[in-house]
Write a protein that holds these residues in place. Structure first.
Motif, short mmCIF file in Angstrom:
data_model
loop_
_atom_site.label_atom_id
_atom_site.label_comp_id
_atom_site.label_asym_id
_atom_site.label_seq_id
_atom_site.Cartn_x
_atom_site.Cartn_y
_atom_site.Cartn_z
N PHE A 26 0.83 -1.20 0.00
CA PHE A 26 0.00 0.00 0.00
C PHE A 26 0.87 1.26 0.00
O PHE A 26 2.03 1.23 0.38
CB PHE A 26 -0.89 0.04 1.25
CG PHE A 26 -1.92 -1.04 1.32
CD1 PHE A 26 -3.01 -1.04 0.47
CD2 PHE A 26 -1.81 -2.06 2.25
CE1 PHE A 26 -3.98 -2.02 0.55
CE2 PHE A 26 -2.77 -3.05 2.35
CZ PHE A 26 -3.86 -3.03 1.50
N ARG A 27 0.23 2.37 -0.38
CA ARG A 27 0.82 3.70 -0.25
C ARG A 27 -0.30 4.65 0.09
O ARG A 27 -1.47 4.37 -0.19
CB ARG A 27 1.53 4.13 -1.53
CG ARG A 27 0.60 4.37 -2.70
CD ARG A 27 1.36 4.79 -3.96
NE ARG A 27 0.47 5.02 -5.06
CZ ARG A 27 -0.17 6.16 -5.32
NH1 ARG A 27 0.00 7.19 -4.52
NH2 ARG A 27 -0.97 6.28 -6.34
N VAL A 28 0.03 5.78 0.69
CA VAL A 28 -0.98 6.80 0.99
C VAL A 28 -0.84 7.89 -0.06
O VAL A 28 0.23 8.47 -0.24
CB VAL A 28 -0.81 7.38 2.41
CG1 VAL A 28 -1.82 8.49 2.65
CG2 VAL A 28 -0.98 6.27 3.45
N ALA A 29 -1.94 8.15 -0.76
CA ALA A 29 -1.96 9.18 -1.80
C ALA A 29 -2.09 10.55 -1.15
O ALA A 29 -2.55 10.68 -0.01
CB ALA A 29 -3.12 8.93 -2.76
N GLU A 30 -1.71 11.58 -1.89
CA GLU A 30 -1.76 12.95 -1.37
C GLU A 30 -3.15 13.36 -0.90
O GLU A 30 -3.29 14.15 0.02
CB GLU A 30 -1.27 13.93 -2.44
CG GLU A 30 0.21 13.84 -2.67
CD GLU A 30 0.69 14.83 -3.73
OE1 GLU A 30 -0.05 15.78 -4.04
OE2 GLU A 30 1.80 14.64 -4.24
N THR A 36 -3.55 0.62 -3.24
CA THR A 36 -2.62 -0.44 -3.58
C THR A 36 -1.60 0.17 -4.54
O THR A 36 -1.90 1.15 -5.23
CB THR A 36 -3.33 -1.63 -4.24
OG1 THR A 36 -4.11 -1.16 -5.35
CG2 THR A 36 -4.24 -2.34 -3.24
N ILE A 37 -0.41 -0.39 -4.59
CA ILE A 37 0.64 0.15 -5.45
C ILE A 37 0.19 0.23 -6.90
O ILE A 37 0.52 1.18 -7.60
CB ILE A 37 1.94 -0.68 -5.31
CG1 ILE A 37 2.53 -0.51 -3.91
CG2 ILE A 37 2.96 -0.32 -6.38
CD1 ILE A 37 3.02 0.88 -3.57
N LEU A 68 6.80 -0.70 9.95
CA LEU A 68 6.05 -1.48 8.98
C LEU A 68 4.67 -1.74 9.58
O LEU A 68 4.56 -2.34 10.65
CB LEU A 68 6.75 -2.81 8.68
CG LEU A 68 6.03 -3.74 7.72
CD1 LEU A 68 6.06 -3.17 6.30
CD2 LEU A 68 6.67 -5.13 7.75
N TYR A 69 3.63 -1.26 8.91
CA TYR A 69 2.26 -1.48 9.36
C TYR A 69 1.68 -2.68 8.62
O TYR A 69 1.83 -2.79 7.40
CB TYR A 69 1.38 -0.26 9.04
CG TYR A 69 1.77 1.00 9.78
CD1 TYR A 69 1.33 1.22 11.08
CD2 TYR A 69 2.54 1.97 9.16
CE1 TYR A 69 1.67 2.39 11.75
CE2 TYR A 69 2.88 3.14 9.83
CZ TYR A 69 2.44 3.34 11.11
OH TYR A 69 2.78 4.49 11.77
N VAL A 70 0.98 -3.54 9.35
CA VAL A 70 0.28 -4.69 8.79
C VAL A 70 -1.20 -4.32 8.80
O VAL A 70 -1.77 -4.05 9.85
CB VAL A 70 0.53 -5.96 9.63
CG1 VAL A 70 -0.16 -7.16 8.99
CG2 VAL A 70 2.02 -6.20 9.80
N THR A 80 0.77 -4.46 3.51
CA THR A 80 1.65 -3.69 4.38
C THR A 80 1.98 -2.34 3.77
O THR A 80 1.86 -2.14 2.56
CB THR A 80 2.97 -4.45 4.63
OG1 THR A 80 3.62 -4.68 3.38
CG2 THR A 80 2.73 -5.77 5.35
N ILE A 81 2.40 -1.44 4.63
CA ILE A 81 2.95 -0.15 4.21
C ILE A 81 4.07 0.18 5.18
O ILE A 81 3.96 -0.09 6.38
CB ILE A 81 1.88 0.96 4.18
CG1 ILE A 81 2.47 2.25 3.59
CG2 ILE A 81 1.26 1.18 5.53
CD1 ILE A 81 1.42 3.33 3.33
N SER A 82 5.16 0.72 4.66
CA SER A 82 6.27 1.09 5.54
C SER A 82 6.49 2.60 5.47
O SER A 82 6.08 3.27 4.53
CB SER A 82 7.54 0.35 5.14
OG SER A 82 7.94 0.71 3.84
#
Length: 112
Positions: A26-30, A36-37, A68-70, A80-82
């Motif tokens: 995952f990623r957090v968008a602006e 998801t990537i 690292l978040y699960v 996950t996202i780091s």
């Protein structure tokens, strides 16, 4: 919660998590949503739960820290996202995670 297991590197933890079904990155968008990537799925904070998280320190430099978040979503997506931890944390990721329901550890007592 699970018993403490000695997992020293993020790669080792990710390998174990992938085997447990946490296969998405995952990623957090602006705009403040988790994606998801590949960009095919997106989630608001209320659709996401933090199952667990792991903190890592660099071997040669303790200031080189990561978290690292699960995560699991209300649709069953698991991944996950780091992020950097502390001074170098991404404010967008940090703001999103503070809004997410925490099923495991208390994030507020670990924040800066």
């Amino acid at each position: 919660m699970e018993d403490k297991v000695e997992l020293t590197t993020m790669v080792q933890v990710l390998t174990r998590l992938r085997k447990e079904g946490y296969t998405l990155d995952f990623r957090v968008a602006e705009e403040g949503v988790l994606r998801t990537i590949d960009g095919k799925q997106q989630f608001r904070p209320e659709q996401v739960q933090i199952v667990n998280f792991y903190r890592f320190e660099g071997e040669s430099y303790p200031g080189d820290m990561a978290i690292l978040y699960v995560l699991e979503t209300d649709t069953g997506a698991k991944g996950t996202i780091s992020d950097a931890y502390g001074t170098y944390a991404d404010e967008t990721v940090e703001a999103f995670m503070r809004q997410v329901r925490d099923l495991g550890k208390d994030l507020n007592k670990h924040s800066r």
